[in-house]
Scaffold this active site. Structure first.
Site, PDB file in Angstrom:
ATOM      1  CG  ASP A 128      -1.831   1.186   1.275  1.00  0.00           C
ATOM      2  OD1 ASP A 128      -2.286   1.621   0.203  1.00  0.00           O
ATOM      3  OD2 ASP A 128      -2.096   1.700   2.377  1.00  0.00           O
TER       4      ASP A 128
ATOM      5  CG  ASP B 180      -1.181   3.309   6.011  1.00  0.00           C
ATOM      6  OD1 ASP B 180      -1.421   3.959   4.987  1.00  0.00           O
ATOM      7  OD2 ASP B 180      -1.303   3.759   7.163  1.00  0.00           O
TER       8      ASP B 180
ATOM      9  CD  GLU C 111      -4.761   0.945  -2.895  1.00  0.00           C
ATOM     10  OE1 GLU C 111      -5.648   0.208  -2.447  1.00  0.00           O
ATOM     11  OE2 GLU C 111      -4.384   1.991  -2.351  1.00  0.00           O
TER      12      GLU C 111
END
EC number: 3.1.21.10
Length: 194
Positions: free
Chosen positions: A7, A141, A68
């Site tokens: 992330d 996160d 991501e």
């Protein structure tokens, strides 16, 4: 398959590693958040994230890196930093010959929570349940990095089948066009055209 989910972010970059088993079984391996202070020079922040990524890649030896994708953010500066953080991790994986795949936030949320518009609480709750964790990963996160890894585990077989189907279709098209060209050539010869 071992998946290293990322992330990306400059201030907090989530790292999560999972192993996929038969069907949809997924087991947690490691999770953490790499932090860099906002007052640190950008190049040093990226270097810190890159160094941490290289350590994780060497330690956990993932088969694939799932990141991501930076989709859209209102703050261009934040989006740039996020993209740069994801980029240095992807580069570290590519240097080791590890495949890198990108997933949009809605793909991740849909895969893990069943809803492409799920909020962070829903994603964290589902990650905790899917991985059978006693405690929810924090901060968000960390949970997001695990969600990205889980998403890849579940989407990879479908993506592979789609790629094989596209390759087979392209080969079939190539053969059809070659046959058509040969038929046209034969027709022209029969018609007496050189």
């Amino acid at each position: 398959m071992r998946v290293f989910g990322v992330d990306p972010g400059l201030t907090r970059c989530g790292f999560g590693v999972v192993d996929s088993g038969r069907g949809r079984t997924v087991a947690p391996v490691a999770v953490d958040v790499i932090r860099t202070p906002p007052e640190m020079e950008l190049s040093q922040r990226l270097l810190r994230i890159s160094n941490a990524a290289e350590e994780w890649l060497d330690l956990y030896k993932p088969t694939v890196l799932a990141v991501e994708r930076v989709f859209s953010q209102h703050n261009v500066r934040t989006a740039m930093g996020t993209a740069q953080a994801g980029g240095v991790v992807a580069l570290a994986a590519a240097r080791r010959g590890i495949d890198v795949c990108f997933h949009t936030p809605s793909q991740v949320k849909s895969a893990v929570a069943g809803n492409g518009a799920a909020d962070k609480k829903q994603v964290t709750a589902m990650v905790t349940k899917i991985l059978g964790l006693a405690v929810a990963p924090k901060p968000a996160d960390a949970a997001d990095a695990l969600a990205i890894a889980i998403c890849h585990c579940w989407r990879a077989p479908m993506l592979s089948r789609m790629a094989q189907a596209e390759q087979a279709a392209a080969e079939q098209k190539r053969r059809y066009e070659a046959r058509l060209a040969e038929l046209n050539k034969t027709r022209l010869k029969k018609a007496g055209t050189p």
